[in-house]
Design a protein around this motif. Sequence first.
Motif, PDB file in Angstrom:
ATOM      1  N   GLY A 192      98.014  76.531  92.851  1.00  0.00           N
ATOM      2  CA  GLY A 192      99.215  76.616  92.037  1.00  0.00           C
ATOM      3  C   GLY A 192      99.290  75.470  91.045  1.00  0.00           C
ATOM      4  O   GLY A 192      98.677  74.418  91.236  1.00  0.00           O
ATOM      5  N   THR A 193     100.042  75.681  89.959  1.00  0.00           N
ATOM      6  CA  THR A 193     100.254  74.624  88.965  1.00  0.00           C
ATOM      7  C   THR A 193     101.732  74.547  88.594  1.00  0.00           C
ATOM      8  O   THR A 193     102.434  75.561  88.593  1.00  0.00           O
ATOM      9  CB  THR A 193      99.450  74.884  87.664  1.00  0.00           C
ATOM     10  OG1 THR A 193      99.822  76.144  87.112  1.00  0.00           O
ATOM     11  CG2 THR A 193      97.954  74.854  87.911  1.00  0.00           C
ATOM     12  N   ASP A 197     101.468  77.611 103.571  1.00  0.00           N
ATOM     13  CA  ASP A 197     100.688  76.488 103.049  1.00  0.00           C
ATOM     14  C   ASP A 197      99.606  76.061 104.027  1.00  0.00           C
ATOM     15  O   ASP A 197      98.878  75.113 103.782  1.00  0.00           O
ATOM     16  CB  ASP A 197     101.581  75.307 102.674  1.00  0.00           C
ATOM     17  CG  ASP A 197     102.398  74.772 103.836  1.00  0.00           C
ATOM     18  OD1 ASP A 197     102.492  75.447 104.881  1.00  0.00           O
ATOM     19  OD2 ASP A 197     102.967  73.678 103.698  1.00  0.00           O
ATOM     20  N   GLY A 198      99.507  76.767 105.150  1.00  0.00           N
ATOM     21  CA  GLY A 198      98.477  76.451 106.135  1.00  0.00           C
ATOM     22  C   GLY A 198      98.702  77.202 107.432  1.00  0.00           C
ATOM     23  O   GLY A 198      99.453  78.177 107.480  1.00  0.00           O
ATOM     24  N   GLU A 203     101.633  75.353 120.003  1.00  0.00           N
ATOM     25  CA  GLU A 203     101.457  74.486 121.177  1.00  0.00           C
ATOM     26  C   GLU A 203     101.491  73.014 120.790  1.00  0.00           C
ATOM     27  O   GLU A 203     102.079  72.201 121.489  1.00  0.00           O
ATOM     28  CB  GLU A 203     100.151  74.825 121.890  1.00  0.00           C
ATOM     29  CG  GLU A 203     100.190  76.191 122.563  1.00  0.00           C
ATOM     30  CD  GLU A 203      98.900  76.507 123.305  1.00  0.00           C
ATOM     31  OE1 GLU A 203      98.087  75.580 123.533  1.00  0.00           O
ATOM     32  OE2 GLU A 203      98.724  77.684 123.650  1.00  0.00           O
ATOM     33  N   THR A 204     100.863  72.667 119.675  1.00  0.00           N
ATOM     34  CA  THR A 204     100.847  71.266 119.228  1.00  0.00           C
ATOM     35  C   THR A 204     101.952  70.978 118.221  1.00  0.00           C
ATOM     36  O   THR A 204     102.229  69.822 117.926  1.00  0.00           O
ATOM     37  CB  THR A 204      99.497  70.923 118.585  1.00  0.00           C
ATOM     38  OG1 THR A 204      99.296  71.763 117.438  1.00  0.00           O
ATOM     39  CG2 THR A 204      98.359  71.104 119.576  1.00  0.00           C
ATOM     40  N   ARG A 205     102.552  72.040 117.648  1.00  0.00           N
ATOM     41  CA  ARG A 205     103.583  71.960 116.600  1.00  0.00           C
ATOM     42  C   ARG A 205     103.073  71.255 115.348  1.00  0.00           C
ATOM     43  O   ARG A 205     103.802  70.578 114.654  1.00  0.00           O
ATOM     44  CB  ARG A 205     104.858  71.323 117.142  1.00  0.00           C
ATOM     45  CG  ARG A 205     105.457  72.179 118.257  1.00  0.00           C
ATOM     46  CD  ARG A 205     106.747  71.631 118.734  1.00  0.00           C
ATOM     47  NE  ARG A 205     107.801  72.081 117.828  1.00  0.00           N
ATOM     48  CZ  ARG A 205     109.028  72.358 118.211  1.00  0.00           C
ATOM     49  NH1 ARG A 205     109.366  72.245 119.466  1.00  0.00           N
ATOM     50  NH2 ARG A 205     109.927  72.751 117.347  1.00  0.00           N
ATOM     51  N   VAL A 206     101.780  71.448 115.071  1.00  0.00           N
ATOM     52  CA  VAL A 206     101.126  70.836 113.913  1.00  0.00           C
ATOM     53  C   VAL A 206     100.772  71.916 112.904  1.00  0.00           C
ATOM     54  O   VAL A 206     100.309  72.993 113.274  1.00  0.00           O
ATOM     55  CB  VAL A 206      99.852  70.072 114.351  1.00  0.00           C
ATOM     56  CG1 VAL A 206      99.015  69.641 113.157  1.00  0.00           C
ATOM     57  CG2 VAL A 206     100.230  68.857 115.186  1.00  0.00           C
ATOM     58  N   ILE A 207     100.984  71.614 111.615  1.00  0.00           N
ATOM     59  CA  ILE A 207     100.585  72.486 110.519  1.00  0.00           C
ATOM     60  C   ILE A 207      99.414  71.823 109.811  1.00  0.00           C
ATOM     61  O   ILE A 207      99.497  70.650 109.434  1.00  0.00           O
ATOM     62  CB  ILE A 207     101.744  72.727 109.540  1.00  0.00           C
ATOM     63  CG1 ILE A 207     102.895  73.418 110.275  1.00  0.00           C
ATOM     64  CG2 ILE A 207     101.284  73.551 108.344  1.00  0.00           C
ATOM     65  CD1 ILE A 207     104.178  73.468 109.505  1.00  0.00           C
ATOM     66  N   VAL A 208      98.317  72.580 109.658  1.00  0.00           N
ATOM     67  CA  VAL A 208      97.149  72.103 108.924  1.00  0.00           C
ATOM     68  C   VAL A 208      96.954  73.009 107.712  1.00  0.00           C
ATOM     69  O   VAL A 208      97.351  74.172 107.728  1.00  0.00           O
ATOM     70  CB  VAL A 208      95.874  72.108 109.803  1.00  0.00           C
ATOM     71  CG1 VAL A 208      95.994  71.107 110.945  1.00  0.00           C
ATOM     72  CG2 VAL A 208      95.559  73.481 110.336  1.00  0.00           C
ATOM     73  N   ASP A 209      96.350  72.473 106.645  1.00  0.00           N
ATOM     74  CA  ASP A 209      96.109  73.310 105.468  1.00  0.00           C
ATOM     75  C   ASP A 209      94.968  74.280 105.755  1.00  0.00           C
ATOM     76  O   ASP A 209      94.405  74.290 106.853  1.00  0.00           O
ATOM     77  CB  ASP A 209      95.869  72.468 104.211  1.00  0.00           C
ATOM     78  CG  ASP A 209      94.568  71.684 104.230  1.00  0.00           C
ATOM     79  OD1 ASP A 209      93.692  71.940 105.091  1.00  0.00           O
ATOM     80  OD2 ASP A 209      94.410  70.805 103.359  1.00  0.00           O
ATOM     81  N   PHE A 257      95.310  67.970 108.321  1.00  0.00           N
ATOM     82  CA  PHE A 257      96.699  67.779 108.750  1.00  0.00           C
ATOM     83  C   PHE A 257      97.649  67.778 107.560  1.00  0.00           C
ATOM     84  O   PHE A 257      97.411  67.115 106.559  1.00  0.00           O
ATOM     85  CB  PHE A 257      96.830  66.454 109.507  1.00  0.00           C
ATOM     86  CG  PHE A 257      98.243  66.135 109.898  1.00  0.00           C
ATOM     87  CD1 PHE A 257      98.794  66.662 111.049  1.00  0.00           C
ATOM     88  CD2 PHE A 257      99.030  65.319 109.103  1.00  0.00           C
ATOM     89  CE1 PHE A 257     100.100  66.378 111.415  1.00  0.00           C
ATOM     90  CE2 PHE A 257     100.343  65.028 109.457  1.00  0.00           C
ATOM     91  CZ  PHE A 257     100.872  65.555 110.621  1.00  0.00           C
ATOM     92  N   LEU A 258      98.749  68.547 107.687  1.00  0.00           N
ATOM     93  CA  LEU A 258      99.812  68.534 106.686  1.00  0.00           C
ATOM     94  C   LEU A 258     101.067  67.858 107.229  1.00  0.00           C
ATOM     95  O   LEU A 258     101.615  66.954 106.627  1.00  0.00           O
ATOM     96  CB  LEU A 258     100.170  69.954 106.232  1.00  0.00           C
ATOM     97  CG  LEU A 258      99.174  70.671 105.334  1.00  0.00           C
ATOM     98  CD1 LEU A 258      99.650  72.080 105.031  1.00  0.00           C
ATOM     99  CD2 LEU A 258      98.971  69.891 104.045  1.00  0.00           C
ATOM    100  N   ARG A 259     101.554  68.354 108.406  1.00  0.00           N
ATOM    101  CA  ARG A 259     102.796  67.798 108.946  1.00  0.00           C
ATOM    102  C   ARG A 259     103.035  68.330 110.356  1.00  0.00           C
ATOM    103  O   ARG A 259     102.399  69.276 110.798  1.00  0.00           O
ATOM    104  CB  ARG A 259     103.995  68.159 108.060  1.00  0.00           C
ATOM    105  CG  ARG A 259     104.281  69.652 108.003  1.00  0.00           C
ATOM    106  CD  ARG A 259     105.379  69.977 107.000  1.00  0.00           C
ATOM    107  NE  ARG A 259     105.576  71.406 106.861  1.00  0.00           N
ATOM    108  CZ  ARG A 259     104.836  72.211 106.133  1.00  0.00           C
ATOM    109  NH1 ARG A 259     103.822  71.725 105.448  1.00  0.00           N
ATOM    110  NH2 ARG A 259     105.081  73.504 106.067  1.00  0.00           N
TER     111      ARG A 259
END
Length: 157
Positions: A37-38, A110-111, A116-122, A127-129
């Motif tokens: 995206g831009t 966005d990913g 289980e880990t509650r982690v969002i990766v791209d 790792f994102l958040r």
Amino acid sequence: RMEGRGSYALPTGTEYRGALRDGMFDGEGELLFPNGGTYRAVWHRGVPTQGKYTFADGLEYKDKKWHYCDGYDRRFYTEICSGLKPAGISQLTNLDPPRKIPVGCYDCGDGFYNPETRVIVDYKLRFLRNADDDEHEWIIRTCRKAWDETTEHKPKP
């Protein structure tokens, strides 16, 4: 401090290209996001005064009268441009074929989200958040999930 025309890479993978003044975005410039995206804008002291976001597939975001994938028209942008596919081979996402989601995870836009880990990766598994309770509930309720079990077509006897 940065001055003139140039580019600046942020730690998130986003890149700014355009005018800089006294170390800030100032004048015409664009942010290029890792997802394709831009955001093109006119900036004043680091703040956009007017701008337009364009998704990776070319769809331009409109803040007024935005009807993309809403309750009235649920087609994806590629379906709007190229037409709907026949029944039985409908698109699951705007990408065709859709992204393969890791087992037990959700595609949250966005990913990938692992509940289980509650982690969002791209989409490159960086790792994102960490998701808070509200985002966790929203993802579980609305996002596409990878299948938990393998299914296969069984022909009729």
